[in-house]
Design a protein around this motif. Structure first.
Motif, mmCIF file in Angstrom:
data_model
loop_
_atom_site.group_PDB
_atom_site.id
_atom_site.type_symbol
_atom_site.label_atom_id
_atom_site.label_comp_id
_atom_site.label_asym_id
_atom_site.label_seq_id
_atom_site.Cartn_x
_atom_site.Cartn_y
_atom_site.Cartn_z
ATOM 1 N N SER A 20 5.705 -31.811 60.236
ATOM 2 C CA SER A 20 6.984 -32.268 60.788
ATOM 3 C C SER A 20 7.654 -31.220 61.676
ATOM 4 N N ARG A 21 7.098 -30.025 61.717
ATOM 5 C CA ARG A 21 7.615 -29.025 62.664
ATOM 6 C C ARG A 21 7.308 -29.429 64.102
ATOM 7 N N TYR A 22 6.287 -30.273 64.240
ATOM 8 C CA TYR A 22 5.839 -30.653 65.573
ATOM 9 C C TYR A 22 5.991 -32.151 65.849
ATOM 10 N N VAL A 23 6.075 -32.947 64.765
ATOM 11 C CA VAL A 23 6.168 -34.397 64.909
ATOM 12 C C VAL A 23 7.281 -34.904 63.999
ATOM 13 N N SER A 24 8.067 -35.853 64.467
ATOM 14 C CA SER A 24 9.119 -36.435 63.647
ATOM 15 C C SER A 24 8.524 -37.032 62.370
ATOM 16 N N VAL A 25 9.214 -36.843 61.242
ATOM 17 C CA VAL A 25 8.727 -37.364 59.964
ATOM 18 C C VAL A 25 8.490 -38.872 60.041
ATOM 19 N N SER A 26 9.321 -39.575 60.788
ATOM 20 C CA SER A 26 9.164 -41.027 60.906
ATOM 21 C C SER A 26 7.869 -41.410 61.607
ATOM 22 N N ARG A 27 7.188 -40.419 62.239
ATOM 23 C CA ARG A 27 5.928 -40.682 62.943
ATOM 24 C C ARG A 27 4.707 -40.207 62.168
ATOM 25 N N ILE A 28 4.928 -39.775 60.928
ATOM 26 C CA ILE A 28 3.814 -39.303 60.084
ATOM 27 C C ILE A 28 3.542 -40.342 59.002
ATOM 28 N N ILE A 29 2.294 -40.772 58.892
ATOM 29 C CA ILE A 29 1.916 -41.791 57.905
ATOM 30 C C ILE A 29 0.870 -41.202 56.961
ATOM 31 N N ARG A 30 1.094 -41.328 55.691
ATOM 32 C CA ARG A 30 0.109 -40.893 54.702
ATOM 33 C C ARG A 30 -1.002 -41.932 54.614
ATOM 34 N N SER A 31 -2.241 -41.504 54.679
ATOM 35 C CA SER A 31 -3.367 -42.438 54.800
ATOM 36 C C SER A 31 -3.477 -43.410 53.637
ATOM 37 N N LYS A 32 -3.098 -42.998 52.422
ATOM 38 C CA LYS A 32 -3.260 -43.848 51.252
ATOM 39 C C LYS A 32 -2.405 -45.110 51.310
ATOM 40 N N VAL A 33 -1.340 -45.109 52.131
ATOM 41 C CA VAL A 33 -0.461 -46.277 52.157
ATOM 42 C C VAL A 33 -1.159 -47.516 52.717
ATOM 43 N N PHE A 34 -2.229 -47.330 53.467
ATOM 44 C CA PHE A 34 -2.939 -48.475 54.026
ATOM 45 C C PHE A 34 -3.610 -49.309 52.935
ATOM 46 N N PHE A 35 -3.735 -48.739 51.737
ATOM 47 C CA PHE A 35 -4.350 -49.453 50.609
ATOM 48 C C PHE A 35 -3.290 -50.016 49.661
ATOM 49 N N THR A 36 -2.020 -49.926 50.041
ATOM 50 C CA THR A 36 -0.934 -50.475 49.237
ATOM 51 C C THR A 36 -1.031 -51.999 49.206
ATOM 52 N N PRO A 37 -0.902 -52.631 48.028
ATOM 53 C CA PRO A 37 -0.916 -54.102 47.980
ATOM 54 C C PRO A 37 0.129 -54.699 48.917
ATOM 55 N N PHE A 38 -0.257 -55.763 49.601
ATOM 56 C CA PHE A 38 0.612 -56.481 50.538
ATOM 57 C C PHE A 38 1.021 -55.613 51.732
ATOM 58 N N PHE A 39 0.186 -54.627 52.079
ATOM 59 C CA PHE A 39 0.535 -53.722 53.173
ATOM 60 C C PHE A 39 0.643 -54.473 54.494
ATOM 61 N N ASP A 40 1.712 -54.178 55.204
ATOM 62 C CA ASP A 40 1.938 -54.739 56.530
ATOM 63 C C ASP A 40 2.439 -53.603 57.406
ATOM 64 N N LEU A 41 1.725 -53.282 58.469
ATOM 65 C CA LEU A 41 2.040 -52.098 59.261
ATOM 66 C C LEU A 41 3.430 -52.170 59.873
ATOM 67 N N SER A 42 3.794 -53.295 60.462
ATOM 68 C CA SER A 42 5.110 -53.390 61.098
ATOM 69 C C SER A 42 6.224 -53.265 60.055
ATOM 70 N N GLU A 43 6.009 -53.872 58.881
ATOM 71 C CA GLU A 43 6.982 -53.774 57.784
ATOM 72 C C GLU A 43 7.115 -52.321 57.331
ATOM 73 N N TYR A 44 5.983 -51.644 57.254
ATOM 74 C CA TYR A 44 5.976 -50.267 56.781
ATOM 75 C C TYR A 44 6.665 -49.328 57.775
ATOM 76 N N LEU A 45 6.373 -49.499 59.063
ATOM 77 C CA LEU A 45 6.990 -48.642 60.071
ATOM 78 C C LEU A 45 8.501 -48.851 60.105
ATOM 79 N N ARG A 46 8.922 -50.089 59.916
ATOM 80 C CA ARG A 46 10.350 -50.372 59.855
ATOM 81 C C ARG A 46 10.997 -49.662 58.663
#
Length: 248
Positions: A20-46
């Protein structure tokens, strides 16, 4: 816009701080979240960009934040607050969060308690007691609370509470917060209180060492034999979040 996917396990919070020293925290995604039940990328980014703060009376809020790779924008992570203390705290959270926590000084050893009460670390925020169930370093926990209390986003609050009595149910329902989720062992007429079945089974109570809060949280976090009852992204985004209708 571009995003950075962070593929780390333990220590991901520290890794996120470095990136986050170089990229806004809102632009960092932890890879494991893609395996979250009912995952929806647009919902998650929001959700990430909304900076939602979770106030929780047990570990639930902290675990959800960890699983979704969200910033810890709440001091209640890994802490416990019981009953009316928590309800009083939530009803006046801005007032309480404007005050530093102080370490509660335990009394001398109490005979026949095995020290379980005496040596449980505690912190006081005004007249509200918080318990440090996962640490033996109360001073460090108090310091962490006081660091995190300033991160809370008062315009985007979600409240989670493990309920123990019908009186708590009624008080919880009156909390003036739109995004709230209570866990209770009996059905209620309230849509934002989730009924957790099975607690009337003595075998289940025994297997969980009669710890209702532990069983309730396990039911909604790590379901075995049932569908995950909460869509956490929808809940934290303020949408319909209880039992997924297509599986009800």
């Amino acid at each position: 816009s571009d995003y950075v996917i962070l593929a780390v396990g333990a220590g991901w919070q520290e890794a996120m701080q470095s990136v986050s020293r170089y990229v806004s925290v809102s632009r960092i995604i932890r890879s494991k979240v893609f395996f979250t039940p009912f995952f929806d990328l647009s919902e998650y980014l929001r959700l990430k960009e909304s900076r939602c703060s979770i106030l929780s009376n047990f570990c639930l809020g902290g675990i959800i934040s960890d699983q979704l790779g969200l910033e810890f924008l709440s001091p209640t992570v890994n802490m416990v607050c019981l009953g009316e203390d928590f309800i009083r705290f939530v009803n006046r959270f801005e007032e309480y969060l404007a005050t530093d926590m102080v370490e509660y000084q335990n009394e001398a050893y109490i005979p026949h308690t095995r020290g379980t009460e005496t040596f449980t670390g505690k912190g006081m925020v005004g007249d509200v007691t918080w318990y440090f169930r996962h640490s033996y370093h109360p001073a460090a926990d108090v310091k962490k609370w006081n660091e995190r209390r300033g991160r809370v986003n008062p315009d985007n609050i979600a409240v989670m509470m493990v309920l123990f009595t019908r009186e708590e149910v009624e008080l919880f329902e009156k909390i003036p917060v739109k995004k709230k989720l209570g866990l209770f062992f009996e059905p209620t007429e309230y849509e934002d209180i989730l009924y957790i079945p099975g607690w009337d089974d003595m075998r289940i109570r025994f297997e969980h060492e009669f710890r209702w809060a532990g069983y309730a949280q396990k039911y909604v976090l790590y379901p075995v034999g049932h569908i995950l009852p909460v869509n956490w992204m929808k809940f934290l985004n303020g949408e319909e979040y209880l039992r997924v209708k297509e599986f009800a």
